[in-house]
Design an enzyme around this catalytic site. Structure first.
Site, short mmCIF file in Angstrom:
data_model
loop_
_atom_site.label_atom_id
_atom_site.label_comp_id
_atom_site.label_asym_id
_atom_site.label_seq_id
_atom_site.Cartn_x
_atom_site.Cartn_y
_atom_site.Cartn_z
N ASP A 65 0.82 -1.23 0.00
CA ASP A 65 0.00 0.00 0.00
C ASP A 65 0.84 1.27 0.00
O ASP A 65 0.46 2.26 -0.63
CB ASP A 65 -0.91 0.03 1.24
P1 TAP Z 1 0.84 -3.92 3.16
O1 TAP Z 1 0.22 -2.96 2.23
O2 TAP Z 1 -0.03 -4.49 4.22
O3 TAP Z 1 1.47 -5.08 2.27
C1 TAP Z 1 2.30 -6.02 2.82
C2 TAP Z 1 2.65 -7.00 1.74
O4 TAP Z 1 3.63 -7.85 2.31
C3 TAP Z 1 1.51 -7.87 1.30
O5 TAP Z 1 0.99 -7.45 0.08
C4 TAP Z 1 2.12 -9.28 1.24
O6 TAP Z 1 2.03 -9.77 -0.09
C5 TAP Z 1 3.56 -9.07 1.61
N1 TAP Z 1 4.10 -10.10 2.49
C6 TAP Z 1 3.51 -10.68 3.56
N2 TAP Z 1 4.33 -11.60 4.09
C7 TAP Z 1 5.45 -11.60 3.34
C8 TAP Z 1 6.66 -12.32 3.38
N3 TAP Z 1 6.90 -13.28 4.31
N4 TAP Z 1 7.61 -12.07 2.46
C9 TAP Z 1 7.39 -11.12 1.50
N5 TAP Z 1 6.26 -10.43 1.42
C10 TAP Z 1 5.30 -10.65 2.32
O7 TAP Z 1 2.10 -3.32 3.91
P2 TAP Z 1 2.76 -1.87 3.85
O8 TAP Z 1 3.08 -1.48 2.46
O9 TAP Z 1 3.82 -1.91 4.89
O10 TAP Z 1 1.60 -0.90 4.30
C11 TAP Z 1 1.11 -0.89 5.61
C12 TAP Z 1 -0.38 -0.86 5.58
O11 TAP Z 1 -0.86 -1.07 6.91
C13 TAP Z 1 -0.93 0.48 5.11
O12 TAP Z 1 -2.11 0.29 4.36
C14 TAP Z 1 -1.23 1.19 6.42
O13 TAP Z 1 -2.24 2.16 6.30
C15 TAP Z 1 -1.69 0.01 7.26
N6 TAP Z 1 -1.57 0.30 8.69
C16 TAP Z 1 -0.37 0.64 9.20
C17 TAP Z 1 -0.29 0.98 10.52
C18 TAP Z 1 1.03 1.42 11.07
S1 TAP Z 1 1.04 2.39 12.31
N7 TAP Z 1 2.14 1.03 10.53
C19 TAP Z 1 -1.39 0.93 11.34
C20 TAP Z 1 -2.60 0.53 10.77
C21 TAP Z 1 -2.67 0.22 9.44
P3 TAP Z 1 2.14 -11.33 -0.39
O14 TAP Z 1 1.08 -11.99 0.42
O15 TAP Z 1 1.93 -11.41 -1.86
O16 TAP Z 1 3.51 -11.75 0.02
#
Ligand code: TAP
Length: 481
Positions: A407
């Site tokens: 994201d």
């Molecule tokens: P995300 O958009 O959640 O994407 C993480 C990606 O990691 C997934 O698409 C997944 O794809 C991949 N993944 C999972 N396990 C893996 C592994 N073992 N090896 C390689 N890839 C792996 O993560 P982001 O870009 O860090 O964004 C964070 C999201 O969380 C944002 O939307 C944000 O708004 C939200 N969020 C963050 C927080 C805070 S404070 N950080 C709080 C609430 C919400 P695959 O399954 O294809 O591997």
């Protein structure tokens, strides 16, 4: 005052509280930068030990020996938790800590009411500020305790989905009204008119706590697991407020200051998280997140456009690169790839390549998630660049390696107004010469939406687990250098 500190003037207690409060503020200041964060934690903890120690000994609540034993048991439990709990499980641990803080505030405020004014037959007039503070501590503390338990359960996967029903907001409003009316009854104090003995209205406090407990569950149950980290930050703020109001009940300035600091910093954090996710707090609490399942549209944007690559090919790209940006995300945490990523950066730097890490404020699942993991792998703080700092540098970057992020590098935040993440600031990785995205599949991330970056002409997908892929890349690099 009695016990071991008997005979000391009251100013000693006030001075100790002032020192503790100063340590809290200095500790918070330390936590504003990764380099000083660990020291900030220690400084704050020292302030808390001083505040708790002096209170317990001054009011002769426990003997020094029992206090020492309690500190040792607490330290042992804390150490065990810190060692055992995975970094990815920290948000739910923090949630539990908040909950216990809120629960303790509600119980202590109630116990103080009973202790000071609850003796049978008493019609003593209770100061309004005490009853008002106790009512607030009861409501906020109970909401925090039960809300935090539900939030931690959801984050840990023990409770699933978001429970929604018709008339949801109305039900919450009625329960809130019961708690507020009970609080109002406490403040008005029928006992003060001589009609009802004070002890008879003390149970009203527990009715208030019960209503607030139900409210805590009702508030968090409809919120999707995806929004839970924001809820945890808000509950953190509420636990501080509950402690501060209990401080007014106890007339304890250290508790008022510590609670206010937690309340304010928790609220600032909640605001930052909401802004970075482009969500309003009301949206998080009452709106629900549109978790769009990957559908046909997703297949369409990827169909025939995705180019996959291998560690060998990526290594060749790195051979000629002069500037590399590594963008970590949640998948790096899941795969525990930080050490391999750090080693790759070290190898590149040793060969004269400029390497920086582009850190999005909400990458991962908790604030500072990426910074903590990279610091654990000894990545120098100078290499970690925030979004505003790294974004203008992408056009001059040869290779971007996105590992486990999705994201936070999704261009539709800027191009698609109907996207759930529209307006969210993202890392403009696509402006670099070449982008390598490492993840296991084309699955969406937290927001549940497709990412057009994966289908770009200058993007190559390195499919695989983050740690395995980064280790393979490191081995390949070492083999050729
Ligand atoms: P995300 O958009 O959640 O994407 C993480 C990606 O990691 C997934 O698409 C997944 O794809 C991949 N993944 C999972 N396990 C893996 C592994 N073992 N090896 C390689 N890839 C792996 O993560 P982001 O870009 O860090 O964004 C964070 C999201 O969380 C944002 O939307 C944000 O708004 C939200 N969020 C963050 C927080 C805070 S404070 N950080 C709080 C609430 C919400 P695959 O399954 O294809 O591997």
């Amino acid at each position: 005052m009695a016990g071991v500190l008997g005979g000391l003037p009251d100013s000693v207690l006030s001075f100790a509280y002032l020192v503790a409060a100063t340590l809290f503020v200095l500790g918070l200041r330390g936590m504003t930068h990764p380099r000083t964060a660990a020291r900030g934690n220690l400084v704050s903890a020292a302030g808390m030990v001083l505040a708790v120690g002096i209170t317990v000994l001054w009011f002769d609540i426990l003997s020094p020996l029992v206090l020492l034993a309690a500190l040792l048991v607490g330290a042992a439990i804390g150490t065990w938790l810190a060692v055992r709990v995975e970094t990815t499980e920290m948000p739910q641990l923090v949630g539990l800590f908040n909950g216990f803080g809120g629960g303790a505030s509600a119980l202590v405020a109630g116990a103080e009411l009973v202790d000071r004014f609850g003796s049978v037959g008493s019609t003593a007039i209770v100061p309004y500020d005490v009853t008002a503070a106790a009512a607030l501590a009861g409501i906020i503390g109970a909401v925090t305790f039960w809300g935090s338990l539900v939030a931690a359960g959801k984050l840990h996967g023990l409770l699933e989905g978001s429970i929604r029903y018709s008339g949801e907001q109305g039900v919450k409003l009625v329960v809130l009204l019961v708690a507020v009316l009970a609080g109002g009854y406490l403040v008005v104090q029928p006992g003060s008119f001589g009609a009802v003995p004070t002890a008879d209205w003390v149970p009203v406090y527990w009715l208030l706590v019960f209503a607030a407990s139900v409210l805590g569950v009702l508030l968090v149950v409809p919120i999707g697991g995806a929004d839970m980290p924001v809820v945890i930050a808000l509950l953190n703020s509420l636990s501080g407020l509950a402690a501060a109001t209990t401080g007014f009940v106890l007339d304890n300035s250290a508790l008022i200051i510590a609670g206010t600091l937690v309340g304010a910093s928790g609220f600032i954090l909640t605001t930052i998280m909401c802004r970075s996710m482009n969500r309003s707090l009301a949206d998080v609490l009452f709106g629900g997140f549109e978790e769009s399942a990957p559908g046909g549209e997703e297949v369409d944007i990827y169909e025939g456009h995705v180019m996959s690559t291998s560690p060998e090919e990526v290594e060749m790209l790195l051979d000629t690169a002069r500037r590399v940006v590594i963008v970590p995300g949640y998948g790096m945490a899941v795969g525990q790839a930080q050490h391999a990523v750090a080693e790759l950066a070290e190898l590149l730097v040793a060969d004269g390549v400029e390497v920086v890490f582009g850190i999005h404020p909400v990458a991962g699942r908790m604030p500072g998630h990426m910074n903590v993991l990279l610091a654990e792998a000894n990545v120098p703080y100078e290499q970690m660049k925030e979004l505003e700092e790294v974004n203008p540098t992408f056009p001059g970057t040869d290779v971007v390696i996105v590992t486990g992020a999705n994201d936070v590098v999704n261009p539709s935040a800027l191009t698609d107004e109907s996207s759930p993440i529209a307006g969210m600031p993202v890392l403009h990785v696509w402006e670099a010469e070449t982008v390598v995205v490492n993840k296991r599949s084309l699955s969406p991330g937290y927001a549940g939406i497709p990412n057009p970056l994966f289908a770009n002409d200058n993007t190559y997908m390195l499919f695989g687990d983050a740690r395995e892929s980064m280790q393979a890349l490191v081995s390949e690099y070492k083999r050729n250098h």
